[in-house]
Design an enzyme around this catalytic site. Sequence first.
Site, PDB file in Angstrom:
ATOM      1  N   SER A 107       2.658  -0.530   6.016  1.00 22.73           N
ATOM      2  CA  SER A 107       3.803  -0.573   6.866  1.00 22.73           C
ATOM      3  C   SER A 107       5.124  -1.076   7.268  1.00 22.73           C
ATOM      4  O   SER A 107       5.351  -0.615   7.617  1.00 22.73           O
ATOM      5  CB  SER A 107       3.460   0.504   8.365  1.00 22.73           C
ATOM      6  OG  SER A 107       2.145  -0.152   8.696  1.00 22.73           O
ATOM      7  N   ASP A 128      -6.669  -6.729   4.121  1.00 26.14           N
ATOM      8  CA  ASP A 128      -5.707  -5.474   3.552  1.00 26.14           C
ATOM      9  C   ASP A 128      -5.921  -4.898   5.238  1.00 26.14           C
ATOM     10  O   ASP A 128      -6.914  -4.069   5.672  1.00 26.14           O
ATOM     11  CB  ASP A 128      -6.558  -3.887   2.866  1.00 26.14           C
ATOM     12  CG  ASP A 128      -5.819  -2.750   2.592  1.00 26.14           C
ATOM     13  OD1 ASP A 128      -5.029  -2.663   3.789  1.00 26.14           O
ATOM     14  OD2 ASP A 128      -6.117  -2.069   2.101  1.00 26.14           O
ATOM     15  N   GLY A 129      -4.826  -4.341   6.129  1.00 23.86           N
ATOM     16  CA  GLY A 129      -4.653  -3.625   7.196  1.00 23.86           C
ATOM     17  C   GLY A 129      -3.846  -4.459   8.092  1.00 23.86           C
ATOM     18  O   GLY A 129      -4.359  -5.547   8.762  1.00 23.86           O
ATOM     19  N   MET A 146     -11.715   3.789  -1.314  1.00 24.01           N
ATOM     20  CA  MET A 146     -12.602   5.231  -0.262  1.00 24.01           C
ATOM     21  C   MET A 146     -13.554   6.079  -0.053  1.00 24.01           C
ATOM     22  O   MET A 146     -13.339   7.109  -0.168  1.00 24.01           O
ATOM     23  CB  MET A 146     -11.873   4.763   1.043  1.00 24.01           C
ATOM     24  CG  MET A 146     -11.178   3.159   1.644  1.00 24.01           C
ATOM     25  SD  MET A 146      -9.897   3.256   2.182  1.00 24.01           S
ATOM     26  CE  MET A 146      -8.480   3.477   1.235  1.00 24.01           C
ATOM     27  N   SER A 159       0.973  -1.197  -0.002  1.00 26.42           N
ATOM     28  CA  SER A 159      -0.406  -0.706  -0.220  1.00 26.42           C
ATOM     29  C   SER A 159       0.935   1.694  -0.377  1.00 26.42           C
ATOM     30  O   SER A 159       1.793   1.358   0.939  1.00 26.42           O
ATOM     31  CB  SER A 159      -0.646  -0.443   1.457  1.00 26.42           C
ATOM     32  OG  SER A 159      -1.291   1.484   1.164  1.00 26.42           O
ATOM     33  N   MET A 215      -8.537   8.040  -0.501  1.00 28.94           N
ATOM     34  CA  MET A 215      -9.584   7.815   0.547  1.00 28.94           C
ATOM     35  C   MET A 215     -10.242  10.199   0.285  1.00 28.94           C
ATOM     36  O   MET A 215      -9.228  10.661   0.153  1.00 28.94           O
ATOM     37  CB  MET A 215      -8.613   8.529   1.723  1.00 28.94           C
ATOM     38  CG  MET A 215      -8.043   6.818   2.209  1.00 28.94           C
ATOM     39  SD  MET A 215      -6.704   7.365   3.544  1.00 28.94           S
ATOM     40  CE  MET A 215      -6.735   5.384   3.893  1.00 28.94           C
ATOM     41  N   HIS A 256      -8.392   1.037  -4.696  1.00 30.19           N
ATOM     42  CA  HIS A 256      -8.569   0.623  -3.580  1.00 30.19           C
ATOM     43  C   HIS A 256     -10.299   1.674  -3.169  1.00 30.19           C
ATOM     44  O   HIS A 256      -9.087   2.537  -3.094  1.00 30.19           O
ATOM     45  CB  HIS A 256      -8.296   0.030  -2.415  1.00 30.19           C
ATOM     46  CG  HIS A 256      -9.451   0.237  -1.069  1.00 30.19           C
ATOM     47  ND1 HIS A 256      -8.840  -0.091  -0.046  1.00 30.19           N
ATOM     48  CD2 HIS A 256     -10.943   0.387  -0.973  1.00 30.19           C
ATOM     49  CE1 HIS A 256      -9.349  -0.501   0.697  1.00 30.19           C
ATOM     50  NE2 HIS A 256     -11.010   0.108   0.608  1.00 30.19           N
ATOM     51  N   GLY A 268      -8.973   3.637   6.493  1.00 32.63           N
ATOM     52  CA  GLY A 268      -8.645   5.967   6.360  1.00 32.63           C
ATOM     53  C   GLY A 268      -7.581   5.874   7.147  1.00 32.63           C
ATOM     54  O   GLY A 268      -6.888   6.454   6.480  1.00 32.63           O
ATOM     55  N   PHE A 269      -6.969   4.723   7.509  1.00 32.38           N
ATOM     56  CA  PHE A 269      -5.287   4.913   8.176  1.00 32.38           C
ATOM     57  C   PHE A 269      -4.332   3.557   7.354  1.00 32.38           C
ATOM     58  O   PHE A 269      -5.217   2.997   8.352  1.00 32.38           O
ATOM     59  CB  PHE A 269      -5.448   5.268   9.921  1.00 32.38           C
ATOM     60  CG  PHE A 269      -5.989   6.823   9.477  1.00 32.38           C
ATOM     61  CD1 PHE A 269      -5.702   8.518   9.646  1.00 32.38           C
ATOM     62  CD2 PHE A 269      -7.551   6.512  10.197  1.00 32.38           C
ATOM     63  CE1 PHE A 269      -6.773   8.971   9.897  1.00 32.38           C
ATOM     64  CE2 PHE A 269      -8.386   7.740  10.504  1.00 32.38           C
ATOM     65  CZ  PHE A 269      -7.845   9.083  10.631  1.00 32.38           C
ATOM     66  N   GLY A 270      -3.835   3.916   8.008  1.00 35.18           N
ATOM     67  CA  GLY A 270      -2.099   2.874   7.589  1.00 35.18           C
ATOM     68  C   GLY A 270      -2.090   2.902   9.440  1.00 35.18           C
ATOM     69  O   GLY A 270      -2.777   3.514  10.148  1.00 35.18           O
ATOM     70  N   MET A 311     -11.185  -6.462   4.455  1.00 35.36           N
ATOM     71  CA  MET A 311     -10.295  -5.333   5.491  1.00 35.36           C
ATOM     72  C   MET A 311     -10.323  -5.431   6.761  1.00 35.36           C
ATOM     73  O   MET A 311     -11.270  -5.860   7.378  1.00 35.36           O
ATOM     74  CB  MET A 311     -11.258  -4.045   5.579  1.00 35.36           C
ATOM     75  CG  MET A 311     -11.509  -2.687   4.410  1.00 35.36           C
ATOM     76  SD  MET A 311     -10.011  -2.480   3.739  1.00 35.36           S
ATOM     77  CE  MET A 311      -8.801  -1.125   5.024  1.00 35.36           C
ATOM     78  N   ASP A 325      -4.644   3.308  -2.274  1.00 41.03           N
ATOM     79  CA  ASP A 325      -5.816   3.689  -1.398  1.00 41.03           C
ATOM     80  C   ASP A 325      -5.903   5.110  -1.816  1.00 41.03           C
ATOM     81  O   ASP A 325      -5.312   6.506  -1.756  1.00 41.03           O
ATOM     82  CB  ASP A 325      -5.359   3.187   0.253  1.00 41.03           C
ATOM     83  CG  ASP A 325      -4.895   2.289   0.706  1.00 41.03           C
ATOM     84  OD1 ASP A 325      -6.145   1.313   0.369  1.00 41.03           O
ATOM     85  OD2 ASP A 325      -4.060   1.997   1.538  1.00 41.03           O
ATOM     86  N   HIS A 335      -1.221  -1.189  -4.270  1.00 41.57           N
ATOM     87  CA  HIS A 335      -1.974  -1.028  -3.910  1.00 41.57           C
ATOM     88  C   HIS A 335      -1.933   0.589  -3.504  1.00 41.57           C
ATOM     89  O   HIS A 335      -1.752   1.712  -2.839  1.00 41.57           O
ATOM     90  CB  HIS A 335      -2.309  -2.005  -2.304  1.00 41.57           C
ATOM     91  CG  HIS A 335      -3.902  -1.965  -1.963  1.00 41.57           C
ATOM     92  ND1 HIS A 335      -4.696  -2.544  -2.293  1.00 41.57           N
ATOM     93  CD2 HIS A 335      -3.876  -0.810  -1.087  1.00 41.57           C
ATOM     94  CE1 HIS A 335      -5.548  -1.806  -1.593  1.00 41.57           C
ATOM     95  NE2 HIS A 335      -5.400  -1.236  -0.793  1.00 41.57           N
TER      96      HIS A 335
HETATM   97  O1  LIG Z   1      -6.975   1.048   2.590  1.00 45.67           O
HETATM   98  C1  LIG Z   1      -5.863   1.062   3.560  1.00 45.67           C
HETATM   99  C2  LIG Z   1      -5.925   1.779   5.041  1.00 45.67           C
HETATM  100  O2  LIG Z   1      -7.542   2.065   4.912  1.00 45.67           O
HETATM  101  C3  LIG Z   1      -4.581  -0.214   3.865  1.00 45.67           C
HETATM  102  O3  LIG Z   1      -4.238  -0.156   2.628  1.00 45.67           O
HETATM  103  C4  LIG Z   1      -3.921   0.149   4.786  1.00 45.67           C
HETATM  104  O4  LIG Z   1      -3.141   1.416   3.811  1.00 45.67           O
HETATM  105  C5  LIG Z   1      -2.640  -0.960   5.441  1.00 45.67           C
HETATM  106  O5  LIG Z   1      -1.925  -0.395   5.820  1.00 45.67           O
HETATM  107  P1  LIG Z   1      -0.675  -1.167   6.851  1.00 45.67           P
HETATM  108  O6  LIG Z   1      -1.570  -1.607   8.019  1.00 45.67           O
HETATM  109  O7  LIG Z   1      -0.641  -2.484   6.546  1.00 45.67           O
HETATM  110  O8  LIG Z   1       0.048  -0.099   7.493  1.00 45.67           O
END
Ligand SMILES: O=C(CO)[C@@H](O)[C@H](O)COP(=O)(O)O
Length: 224
Positions: A200, A177-178, A70, A9, A38, A68, A144-146, A139, A36, A34
């Site tokens: 991350s 994802d996430g 959002m 991502s 938003m 993706h 919304g956040f990594g 998900m 993202d 990937h």
């Molecule tokens: O879509 C999303 C968050 O909304 C993801 O794609 C995150 O960006 C993945 O990040 P990590 O959790 O792997 O750091």
Amino acid sequence: MNDLIIAPSILAADLARLGDEVDQVIRAGADWVHFDVMDNHYVPNLSFGPVVCQALRRHGIKAPIDVHLMVSPVDRIIPDFAAAGADLISFHPEASAHVDRSLQLIRDQGCQTGLVFNPATPLDALRYVIDKVDLILLMSVNPGFGGQQFLPVTLEKLREARALIDAQSRPIRLEVDGGVGPDNIEAVVAAGADTVVAGSAIFGQPDYAAVIDTLRQRAARAAS
Ligand SMILES: O=C(CO)[C@@H](O)[C@H](O)COP(=O)(O)O
């Protein structure tokens, strides 16, 4: 199991050097990018749009771009991403007033389709449209956040989605994802994922090739 696809991502990349970051992560063995998107409406954050996707193509990125969305609504932005070089476009069913129409719109633009399910959203929307879906994205954090923690309830949902996919007569990828990284990739693959987004866990490390290699080795344990 299908071959594992690793999709970093880019939200977690150094955005001031995005083209080089993507070159580097693809050279390090990643399969897809990937992307993202938003909108500060469907999710409480703002990222990037079609011009950035187009800039990656102009930079020379050849890898598939997995967009993706959002965003809500979704239909207006779909042709823009297709024109910008997206290969696959996914959206959340609750963000589209007409899920079947949005899936058809993506196909009409020559892209593959994905439906995305938040942690607390049941898979019900698939019931009537699964024949138009090329990828199911679960998900494992609230979007919304990594950098968030993986929600373990996702494992059960992956098994549910895998059973649905295996009952189809055509291939559908199952993406997660996430919060996915070396510590839980074996579990998500064992539960049925064949496509893994990691932000991350990859961009947070100095050596992308080493972490991607570790991810593949640990994922392979699920099959043995
Ligand atoms: O879509 C999303 C968050 O909304 C993801 O794609 C995150 O960006 C993945 O990040 P990590 O959790 O792997 O750091």
